[in-house]
Design a protein around this motif. Structure first.
Motif, short mmCIF file in Angstrom:
data_model
loop_
_atom_site.label_atom_id
_atom_site.label_comp_id
_atom_site.label_asym_id
_atom_site.label_seq_id
_atom_site.Cartn_x
_atom_site.Cartn_y
_atom_site.Cartn_z
N VAL A 1 8.30 39.67 -1.67
CA VAL A 1 8.38 38.45 -2.47
C VAL A 1 9.76 37.85 -2.22
O VAL A 1 10.77 38.56 -2.22
CB VAL A 1 8.20 38.76 -3.97
N HIS A 2 9.79 36.54 -2.01
CA HIS A 2 11.07 35.87 -1.77
C HIS A 2 12.06 36.25 -2.87
O HIS A 2 11.70 36.27 -4.05
CB HIS A 2 10.86 34.35 -1.74
N PRO A 3 13.31 36.55 -2.50
CA PRO A 3 14.30 36.99 -3.51
C PRO A 3 14.43 36.07 -4.72
O PRO A 3 14.61 36.54 -5.84
CB PRO A 3 15.61 37.05 -2.71
N ARG A 4 14.28 34.78 -4.53
CA ARG A 4 14.45 33.87 -5.67
C ARG A 4 13.29 33.94 -6.66
O ARG A 4 13.40 33.46 -7.79
CB ARG A 4 14.69 32.43 -5.20
N LEU A 5 12.18 34.57 -6.27
CA LEU A 5 11.02 34.69 -7.15
C LEU A 5 10.77 36.12 -7.62
O LEU A 5 9.80 36.37 -8.33
CB LEU A 5 9.77 34.13 -6.46
N GLN A 6 11.62 37.05 -7.22
CA GLN A 6 11.44 38.44 -7.64
C GLN A 6 11.70 38.58 -9.12
O GLN A 6 12.47 37.84 -9.71
CB GLN A 6 12.36 39.35 -6.83
N GLY A 7 11.02 39.54 -9.73
CA GLY A 7 11.21 39.81 -11.14
C GLY A 7 10.34 38.98 -12.07
O GLY A 7 10.53 39.00 -13.28
N HIS A 8 9.37 38.27 -11.52
CA HIS A 8 8.49 37.43 -12.32
C HIS A 8 7.02 37.84 -12.23
O HIS A 8 6.14 37.06 -12.59
CB HIS A 8 8.64 35.95 -11.91
N GLY A 9 6.75 39.04 -11.72
CA GLY A 9 5.39 39.55 -11.67
C GLY A 9 4.59 39.20 -10.43
O GLY A 9 3.43 39.58 -10.31
N LEU A 10 5.20 38.50 -9.49
CA LEU A 10 4.45 38.09 -8.30
C LEU A 10 4.09 39.29 -7.42
O LEU A 10 2.99 39.34 -6.85
CB LEU A 10 5.23 37.04 -7.50
N GLY A 11 4.96 40.27 -7.32
CA GLY A 11 4.64 41.47 -6.54
C GLY A 11 3.42 42.18 -7.10
O GLY A 11 2.53 42.60 -6.36
N GLY A 12 3.35 42.30 -8.42
CA GLY A 12 2.19 42.92 -9.06
C GLY A 12 0.92 42.12 -8.84
O GLY A 12 -0.16 42.69 -8.62
N ARG A 13 1.04 40.79 -8.88
CA ARG A 13 -0.12 39.94 -8.62
C ARG A 13 -0.62 40.10 -7.18
O ARG A 13 -1.83 40.18 -6.93
CB ARG A 13 0.21 38.47 -8.87
N LEU A 14 0.31 40.14 -6.23
CA LEU A 14 -0.07 40.33 -4.83
C LEU A 14 -0.74 41.69 -4.62
O LEU A 14 -1.74 41.81 -3.92
CB LEU A 14 1.15 40.20 -3.92
N LEU A 15 -0.16 42.72 -5.23
CA LEU A 15 -0.72 44.07 -5.09
C LEU A 15 -2.13 44.12 -5.66
O LEU A 15 -3.06 44.64 -5.01
CB LEU A 15 0.20 45.09 -5.77
N MET B 1 9.98 24.37 -11.65
CA MET B 1 9.55 23.93 -10.34
C MET B 1 8.38 22.97 -10.42
O MET B 1 8.18 22.17 -9.55
CB MET B 1 9.19 25.12 -9.48
N GLY B 2 7.55 23.14 -11.46
CA GLY B 2 6.44 22.23 -11.61
C GLY B 2 5.20 22.62 -10.82
O GLY B 2 4.17 22.01 -10.97
N MET B 3 5.28 23.65 -9.97
CA MET B 3 4.13 24.10 -9.19
C MET B 3 3.84 25.55 -9.55
O MET B 3 4.73 26.29 -9.92
CB MET B 3 4.44 24.05 -7.69
N SER B 4 2.59 25.92 -9.42
CA SER B 4 2.26 27.32 -9.64
C SER B 4 2.06 28.01 -8.29
O SER B 4 1.74 27.38 -7.29
CB SER B 4 1.01 27.45 -10.50
N VAL B 5 2.28 29.31 -8.30
CA VAL B 5 2.12 30.11 -7.10
C VAL B 5 0.65 30.50 -6.98
O VAL B 5 0.04 30.97 -7.94
CB VAL B 5 3.01 31.37 -7.17
N THR B 6 0.08 30.27 -5.80
CA THR B 6 -1.30 30.65 -5.54
C THR B 6 -1.33 31.76 -4.50
O THR B 6 -0.44 31.86 -3.66
CB THR B 6 -2.12 29.45 -5.01
N ILE B 7 -2.36 32.59 -4.58
CA ILE B 7 -2.53 33.70 -3.63
C ILE B 7 -3.82 33.47 -2.87
O ILE B 7 -4.86 33.19 -3.47
CB ILE B 7 -2.54 35.06 -4.35
N SER B 8 -3.74 33.57 -1.54
CA SER B 8 -4.92 33.35 -0.71
C SER B 8 -4.79 34.16 0.58
O SER B 8 -3.72 34.72 0.88
CB SER B 8 -5.07 31.87 -0.38
N ALA B 9 -5.87 34.18 1.34
CA ALA B 9 -5.86 34.85 2.64
C ALA B 9 -4.92 34.10 3.59
O ALA B 9 -4.88 32.87 3.59
CB ALA B 9 -7.26 34.91 3.22
N ALA B 10 -4.19 34.86 4.37
CA ALA B 10 -3.31 34.27 5.39
C ALA B 10 -4.13 33.97 6.64
O ALA B 10 -5.17 34.58 6.87
CB ALA B 10 -2.18 35.23 5.73
N ASP B 11 -3.63 33.04 7.43
CA ASP B 11 -4.24 32.80 8.74
C ASP B 11 -3.14 32.62 9.78
O ASP B 11 -1.95 32.71 9.47
CB ASP B 11 -5.22 31.62 8.70
N GLU B 12 -3.55 32.37 10.99
CA GLU B 12 -2.63 32.27 12.13
C GLU B 12 -1.47 31.30 11.86
O GLU B 12 -0.34 31.54 12.26
CB GLU B 12 -3.42 31.84 13.37
#
Length: 164
Positions: free
Chosen positions: A87-101, A1-12
């Protein structure tokens, strides 16, 4: 994909994307239990907007797209109730759920003085249960909600989580 997933606070501005993602992600849970009236599928946009104001909501982004979300709220006794991890189904299984938790735990400890974390999942949701056990959670109780047996899991906040 060429982009990395970032985690941040959500807003409106994230509310509609979060709700759509939640609806997509919880379809498999609803199907597994034969119950399409589970809370994540019937939550309204206004209810979600209220959670954005009163709790801690984090999103995972791939570019501008919200591809993951989790939320938590700390009660008067210091228990952080974590929920709606998805986590969006296409990204499941790559550790993103653990990162979010891990990210929501750290934020709840540092910004809201959480002493322990509590979450609930369905008893047949093996992927969720594996993730939570790997993350240090232990079952503390079960309860029946309509057709679903729910497992409550908990862990204490650690000094590491509070300083992360």
């Amino acid at each position: 994909m060429g982009m990395s997933v970032t985690i941040s606070a959500a807003d409106e501005r994230d509310a509609e994307q979060i709700l759509k993602l939640q609806y997509l992600c919880f379809q498999s849970e609803a199907e597994m239990y034969g119950d399409y009236r589970i809370e994540p599928l019937v939550q309204t946009l206004d209810e979600l907007r209220a959670e954005l104001v009163e709790g801690c909501v984090l999103v995972a982004r791939l570019g501008e797209e919200v591809v993951g979300s989790v939320r938590g709220k700390v009660d008067a006794e210091g228990t952080a109730r974590i929920g709606r991890l998805c986590v969006h189904p296409r990204l499941q299984g790559h550790g993103l759920g653990g990162r979010l938790l891990a990210a929501v735990e750290a934020r709840l400890a540092s910004d809201f003085s959480a002493k322990r974390y509590h979450l609930v999942t369905g008893s047949r949701s093996e992927g969720n249960l594996r993730l939570y056990r790997r993350s240090g959670y232990a079952p503390v109780s079960t309860e029946r909600d309509r057709q679903v047996t729910l497992v409550a899991l908990q862990k204490e906040a650690t000094e590491y989580a509070a300083s992360a």
